[in-house]
Design a protein around this motif. Structure first.
Motif, PDB file in Angstrom:
ATOM      1  N   LYS A 111     -12.659   1.369  -5.845  1.00  0.00           N
ATOM      2  CA  LYS A 111     -12.835   0.360  -5.037  1.00  0.00           C
ATOM      3  C   LYS A 111     -13.190   0.464  -3.837  1.00  0.00           C
ATOM      4  N   ASN A 112     -13.011   1.551  -3.194  1.00  0.00           N
ATOM      5  CA  ASN A 112     -13.179   1.785  -1.748  1.00  0.00           C
ATOM      6  C   ASN A 112     -14.504   2.616  -1.221  1.00  0.00           C
ATOM      7  N   PRO A 115     -19.432  -1.335  -1.458  1.00  0.00           N
ATOM      8  CA  PRO A 115     -19.034  -2.640  -1.095  1.00  0.00           C
ATOM      9  C   PRO A 115     -18.781  -3.433  -2.618  1.00  0.00           C
ATOM     10  N   THR A 177     -17.819   2.636   7.694  1.00  0.00           N
ATOM     11  CA  THR A 177     -16.292   2.718   7.654  1.00  0.00           C
ATOM     12  C   THR A 177     -15.697   1.866   8.754  1.00  0.00           C
ATOM     13  N   GLY A 179     -15.126  -1.310  11.058  1.00  0.00           N
ATOM     14  CA  GLY A 179     -15.170  -2.873  10.765  1.00  0.00           C
ATOM     15  C   GLY A 179     -15.584  -3.610  11.996  1.00  0.00           C
ATOM     16  N   LYS A 184     -13.714  -5.755   7.351  1.00  0.00           N
ATOM     17  CA  LYS A 184     -13.178  -4.339   7.160  1.00  0.00           C
ATOM     18  C   LYS A 184     -14.777  -3.898   7.037  1.00  0.00           C
ATOM     19  N   LYS A 186     -17.455  -1.269   4.972  1.00  0.00           N
ATOM     20  CA  LYS A 186     -17.992  -1.343   3.608  1.00  0.00           C
ATOM     21  C   LYS A 186     -17.373  -0.425   2.881  1.00  0.00           C
ATOM     22  N   GLN A 188     -13.827   1.517   2.443  1.00  0.00           N
ATOM     23  CA  GLN A 188     -12.454   1.323   2.789  1.00  0.00           C
ATOM     24  C   GLN A 188     -11.768   2.603   3.146  1.00  0.00           C
ATOM     25  N   GLU A 190      -8.637   2.453   4.762  1.00  0.00           N
ATOM     26  CA  GLU A 190      -7.237   2.203   5.122  1.00  0.00           C
ATOM     27  C   GLU A 190      -6.222   2.900   4.628  1.00  0.00           C
TER      28      GLU A 190
END
Length: 306
Positions: A111-112, A115, A177, A179, A184, A186, A188, A190
């Motif tokens: 998912k990361n 986008p 990366t 934000g 955030k 595109k 991720q 985190e």
């Protein structure tokens, strides 16, 4: 290194694809022109009927617009039919499986690393093996969706099975990366920490992120990153590296480009132009195969440095 047969000069995949698909290519083009003639005829009849009617200007505009829209749609339909006829043949020439519009590709992606968007599409998925490892790739596009939808990502996504001995990490363009205010990046990152930054062959700055306590002590990871971001047009073609994610079990690589890779034929294309399109598609098809091989070579060096 590769299990895939490299088509030789005596078995030109472009010529073979065109020869095998030629009847369907001609049939689609003939049907396309027939539909065009029908649209033009219907539009002409409607315009003649309205020619003597007072206040019919608005209807004339509507008819012309609908007729033009119909012709453009037919051109796109013919191109899709040509691609459907040719791409499976080219894929087979490289020893690849082919699915035009797979349903199970996006759900398996991390998912990361690209986008997610509100609207997603996948086209032309191909699969095979390199050095005994399975891989597959497809053209992917994500958009915001809605009335004023905009493109968030358009490019090629490659999945390669890893050895299972590598940690989780991300290599991505630094600007993707970052934000902005409450938004955030595109890609991720985190919960991950930045280990290293380096400049790639395209002039972009790339970062290497990992889970806390992840691959920091793993020797050779810097060299892995340098090898990947140094890949140029020989491997990537006209695309640029967007991100690479290692989940430990698979590598996922996203390459960004601004056009469809396998655009073949169309309503106005003659057989010479179709052959040129087919040759271009065959060349483009070689890039993700070579990229999969390069990733496994980089992994081999990484594991040897442990």
């Amino acid at each position: 290194m590769t299990d895939l047969p490299a088509p030789g000069a005596e078995a030109d995949p472009s010529a073979q694809a065109l020869a095998d698909a030629l009847p369907e290519i001609r049939s689609a083009k003939t049907r396309g022109w027939a539909f065009c003639a029908l649209i033009v005829a219907v539009s002409a009849v409607l315009l003649i009927l309205l020619s003597g009617v007072e206040g019919s200007f608005q209807w004339v505009i509507i008819i012309l617009f609908m007729g033009g829209f119909g012709l453009v749609s037919i051109h796109a339909w013919v191109r899709k039919q040509h691609e459907r006829a040719v791409m499976p043949v080219i894929a087979r020439a490289f020893g690849l499986g082919y699915v035009k519009s797979p349903k199970d590709f996006y759900p398996t992606l991390p998912k990361n690393f690209i986008p997610q968007g509100g609207q997603r599409s996948v086209d032309d998925m191909m699969s095979g093996t390199v050095a005994g490892r399975s891989f597959r790739f497809a053209e992917c596009k994500t958009e915001t969706g809605g009335k004023n939808s905009s493109t968030l990502f358009q490019g090629l996504v490659l999945e390669v099975r890893a050895s299972g001995s590598v940690p989780e990490f991300i290599i991505a363009s630094e600007k993707e990366t970052k934000g902005f205010l409450f938004f955030k990046g595109k890609v991720q990152v985190e919960g991950m920490e930045l280990i290293r930054q380096s400049t790639g062959s395209d002039g972009q700055t790339y970062g290497l992120w990992s889970r806390p306590g992840g691959p920091r002590p793993m020797a050779g990871l810097d060299a892995f990153m340098d090898r990947i971001i140094a890949l140029g047009p020989r491997v990537l073609g006209s695309a640029t590296l967007y991100s690479l994610v290692s989940t430990g079990q698979y590598y996922y690589v996203s390459l960004r480009h601004k056009r469809d890779l396998y655009r073949i034929g169309g309503l106005f294309a003659d057989e010479t132009e179709v052959m040129s399109n087919v040759r271009m598609a065959a060349r483009e098809l070689g890039h993700p195969i070579e990229l999969a091989a390069e990733i496994l070579r980089a992994e081999e060096a990484l594991l040897a440095a442990k």
